[in-house]
Structures are given as structure tokens and as C-alpha cells.
Design a protein around this motif. Structure first.
Motif, PDB file in Angstrom:
ATOM      1  N   PRO A 118       4.285 -10.396  14.628  1.00 46.84           N
ATOM      2  CA  PRO A 118       4.547 -10.693  16.809  1.00 46.84           C
ATOM      3  C   PRO A 118       5.614  -8.976  17.080  1.00 46.84           C
ATOM      4  CG  PRO A 118       5.421 -12.666  15.588  1.00 46.84           C
ATOM      5  CD  PRO A 118       4.446 -11.176  14.268  1.00 46.84           C
ATOM      6  N   ASN A 119       6.284  -8.389  16.236  1.00 53.62           N
ATOM      7  CA  ASN A 119       6.565  -6.746  16.358  1.00 53.62           C
ATOM      8  C   ASN A 119       5.378  -5.784  16.860  1.00 53.62           C
ATOM      9  OD1 ASN A 119       8.709  -8.291  17.098  1.00 53.62           O
ATOM     10  ND2 ASN A 119       9.486  -6.893  15.509  1.00 53.62           N
ATOM     11  N   HIS A 120       4.629  -5.653  16.734  1.00 55.74           N
ATOM     12  CA  HIS A 120       3.315  -5.204  15.500  1.00 55.74           C
ATOM     13  C   HIS A 120       1.834  -5.296  16.489  1.00 55.74           C
ATOM     14  CE1 HIS A 120       6.152  -4.441  12.785  1.00 55.74           C
ATOM     15  NE2 HIS A 120       5.717  -2.900  13.119  1.00 55.74           N
ATOM     16  N   ARG A 121       1.550  -5.960  17.968  1.00 55.56           N
ATOM     17  CA  ARG A 121       0.599  -6.748  18.531  1.00 55.56           C
ATOM     18  C   ARG A 121      -0.402  -5.179  18.758  1.00 55.56           C
ATOM     19  NH1 ARG A 121       0.624 -11.973  18.109  1.00 55.56           N
ATOM     20  NH2 ARG A 121      -0.242 -11.711  19.461  1.00 55.56           N
ATOM     21  N   TYR A 122      -0.035  -4.683  18.532  1.00 53.00           N
ATOM     22  CA  TYR A 122      -1.058  -3.523  18.940  1.00 53.00           C
ATOM     23  C   TYR A 122      -2.468  -3.246  17.396  1.00 53.00           C
ATOM     24  CZ  TYR A 122       1.783  -1.008  15.386  1.00 53.00           C
ATOM     25  OH  TYR A 122       2.666  -0.241  14.657  1.00 53.00           O
ATOM     26  N   LEU A 123      -2.068  -4.115  17.006  1.00 54.94           N
ATOM     27  CA  LEU A 123      -2.599  -4.202  15.425  1.00 54.94           C
ATOM     28  C   LEU A 123      -4.192  -4.748  15.565  1.00 54.94           C
ATOM     29  CD1 LEU A 123      -0.268  -5.031  12.669  1.00 54.94           C
ATOM     30  CD2 LEU A 123      -1.535  -2.572  12.467  1.00 54.94           C
ATOM     31  N   PHE A 124      -3.824  -5.822  16.986  1.00 55.21           N
ATOM     32  CA  PHE A 124      -4.825  -6.388  17.102  1.00 55.21           C
ATOM     33  C   PHE A 124      -5.843  -5.344  18.012  1.00 55.21           C
ATOM     34  CE2 PHE A 124      -1.813  -9.649  17.101  1.00 55.21           C
ATOM     35  CZ  PHE A 124      -2.252 -10.491  15.618  1.00 55.21           C
ATOM     36  N   GLU A 125      -5.127  -4.403  18.828  1.00 51.97           N
ATOM     37  CA  GLU A 125      -6.247  -3.408  19.623  1.00 51.97           C
ATOM     38  C   GLU A 125      -6.856  -2.474  18.241  1.00 51.97           C
ATOM     39  OE1 GLU A 125      -4.111  -1.013  22.002  1.00 51.97           O
ATOM     40  OE2 GLU A 125      -2.562  -3.251  22.413  1.00 51.97           O
ATOM     41  N   ILE A 126      -6.405  -2.692  17.040  1.00 51.69           N
ATOM     42  CA  ILE A 126      -7.182  -1.652  16.090  1.00 51.69           C
ATOM     43  C   ILE A 126      -8.368  -2.141  15.441  1.00 51.69           C
ATOM     44  CG2 ILE A 126      -6.402  -0.073  14.198  1.00 51.69           C
ATOM     45  CD1 ILE A 126      -4.217   0.833  15.682  1.00 51.69           C
ATOM     46  N   CYS A 181      11.335  -7.748   8.101  1.00 54.17           N
ATOM     47  CA  CYS A 181       9.892  -8.390   8.368  1.00 54.17           C
ATOM     48  C   CYS A 181       9.534  -7.880  10.147  1.00 54.17           C
ATOM     49  CB  CYS A 181       9.791  -9.486   8.446  1.00 54.17           C
ATOM     50  SG  CYS A 181       9.926 -10.268   6.666  1.00 54.17           S
ATOM     51  N   GLU A 182      10.554  -7.963  10.833  1.00 51.35           N
ATOM     52  CA  GLU A 182      10.290  -7.448  12.245  1.00 51.35           C
ATOM     53  C   GLU A 182      10.186  -6.273  12.380  1.00 51.35           C
ATOM     54  OE1 GLU A 182      12.579 -10.964  14.429  1.00 51.35           O
ATOM     55  OE2 GLU A 182      13.444  -8.856  14.530  1.00 51.35           O
ATOM     56  N   GLN A 183      10.319  -4.887  11.910  1.00 54.86           N
ATOM     57  CA  GLN A 183      10.524  -3.980  11.275  1.00 54.86           C
ATOM     58  C   GLN A 183      10.012  -2.307  10.372  1.00 54.86           C
ATOM     59  OE1 GLN A 183      14.862  -2.909  12.197  1.00 54.86           O
ATOM     60  NE2 GLN A 183      15.231  -4.004  13.621  1.00 54.86           N
ATOM     61  N   MET A 184       9.468  -3.993   9.541  1.00 55.00           N
ATOM     62  CA  MET A 184       8.048  -2.541   8.978  1.00 55.00           C
ATOM     63  C   MET A 184       7.517  -1.933   9.493  1.00 55.00           C
ATOM     64  SD  MET A 184       7.093  -5.199   6.360  1.00 55.00           S
ATOM     65  CE  MET A 184       7.831  -6.387   5.017  1.00 55.00           C
ATOM     66  N   VAL A 185       8.034  -0.915   9.146  1.00 59.92           N
ATOM     67  CA  VAL A 185       7.329   0.696   9.477  1.00 59.92           C
ATOM     68  C   VAL A 185       5.920   0.170   9.147  1.00 59.92           C
ATOM     69  CG1 VAL A 185       7.321   3.572   9.322  1.00 59.92           C
ATOM     70  CG2 VAL A 185       9.395   2.212   9.161  1.00 59.92           C
ATOM     71  N   SER A 219       5.618 -15.001   6.302  1.00 56.58           N
ATOM     72  CA  SER A 219       6.497 -14.131   6.901  1.00 56.58           C
ATOM     73  C   SER A 219       5.558 -12.452   8.208  1.00 56.58           C
ATOM     74  CB  SER A 219       7.341 -12.839   5.750  1.00 56.58           C
ATOM     75  OG  SER A 219       6.621 -12.424   5.187  1.00 56.58           O
ATOM     76  N   PHE A 220       4.780 -12.777   7.493  1.00 55.36           N
ATOM     77  CA  PHE A 220       3.847 -11.485   8.608  1.00 55.36           C
ATOM     78  C   PHE A 220       3.062 -11.877   8.990  1.00 55.36           C
ATOM     79  CE2 PHE A 220      -0.347  -9.274   9.939  1.00 55.36           C
ATOM     80  CZ  PHE A 220       0.372  -8.144   8.959  1.00 55.36           C
ATOM     81  N   ASP A 221       3.030 -13.683   9.234  1.00 53.14           N
ATOM     82  CA  ASP A 221       2.241 -14.342  10.376  1.00 53.14           C
ATOM     83  C   ASP A 221       4.039 -14.570  12.164  1.00 53.14           C
ATOM     84  OD1 ASP A 221       0.348 -14.894  12.153  1.00 53.14           O
ATOM     85  OD2 ASP A 221       0.712 -16.721  11.494  1.00 53.14           O
TER      86      ASP A 221
END
Length: 140
Positions: free
Chosen positions: A123-131, A85-89, A116-118
Motif C-alpha cells: 500500500p505504501n509502494h503503489r508505484y510498483l503496479f505501474e512498473i 514493513c511500510e517503510q521498506m526501502v 505483511s507484503f500485501d
């Protein structure tokens, strides 16, 4: 004038990675159990998935149920799930196509991916908050 909305689903749009992706590797210790896990959870006991989605169970409890019923190593199964989950592409191509739309649209990422997503993916894809202007994790 308010912006129009674009909703983007996570599973099957931004990411095609399945749960327990590592188990697809024939070298993984639990590889031979992947079909059993998927059949047990998504065919024989889908009600457990529904209960997981509405928050009756968390990921640890689900993995305890699976490991007990299929006689699997709980810690290895859970650790694999969390790491996967942490490493999902996430599709860079789709994200690049969305970025220029942000000026004219409100971008909303929506998912119903249990806890699992939250807890593990976001947490490993925080850049999603910018998009995305908003990220909705909705338990059905």
C-alpha cells in the motif's frame, strides 16, 4: 509474438530490508531483543514461520506468540514491524533498469512475504503496479 517474462523476487532483489529493521538501532527500546526474536522465530521455531507463510497465522498472531514467549511488549513489537514493513526501502536503481525492459518483456514481481507484503508494504509502494505487469504474492 508473445513477450518473454522476467520474474523479480522482492526479498533480496528489490529490497534488502529485514523485518524489524528499526530494532537494529541501538536507541530502539527493543534493540536488545532483536537477536532473541530472530533466534526464536527463525532458528528454534521455524515451523511458525512456515505456518505464517501458508496463512495459518497473520502478523498480529505471530507477534502475539513472540511477545508472549519472549515477554515483550506486544503493541510496541507489532507497531515496529508494521512501520518497518511500510517503510521498506525498494531499490530505485533496479526499478530504473527494469522500466525500459517493459516494452519487450512482461515484468512480474513475485514474493512469498506472508501477509505483511500485501497489507503493509505494497500500500505504501503503489508505484510498483505501474512498473510490473503483475504482482504475485504467493503463499508457499
Amino acid at each position: 509474438m508473445s513477450k518473454r517474462l522476467i520474474f523479480v523476487d522482492y526479498n533480496g532483489v528489490l529490497s534488502y530490508d529485514p523485518f524489524w529493521k528499526s530494532l537494529l538501532d541501538e536507541k530502539h527500546e527493543l534493540n536488545s531483543y532483536l537477536q532473541d526474536i530472530e533466534h526464536y522465530l527463525f532458528k528454534e521455531n521455524f515451523h511458525i514461520v512456515i505456518d505464517w507463510m501458508v496463512g495459518k497465522y497473520n502478523s498480529e498472531e505471530i507477534h502475539k506468540i513472540i511477545s508472549d514467549d519472549l515477554n515483550l511488549d506486544y503493541h510496541l513489537l507489532l507497531e515496529t514491524f508494521v512501520r518497518d514493513c511500510e517503510q521498506m526501502v525498494i531499490s530505485d536503481l533496479i526499478l530504473e533498469k527494469l522500466k525500459p525492459l517493459k516494452e519487450d518483456f512482461t515484468l512480474i514481481l513475485a514474493t512469498g512475504n506472508m501477509d505483511s507484503f500485501d497489507r503493509f508494504t505494497l500500500p505504501n509502494h503503489r508505484y510498483l503496479f505501474e512498473i510490473f505487469d503483475e504482482i504475485i504474492i504467493r503463499i508457499i
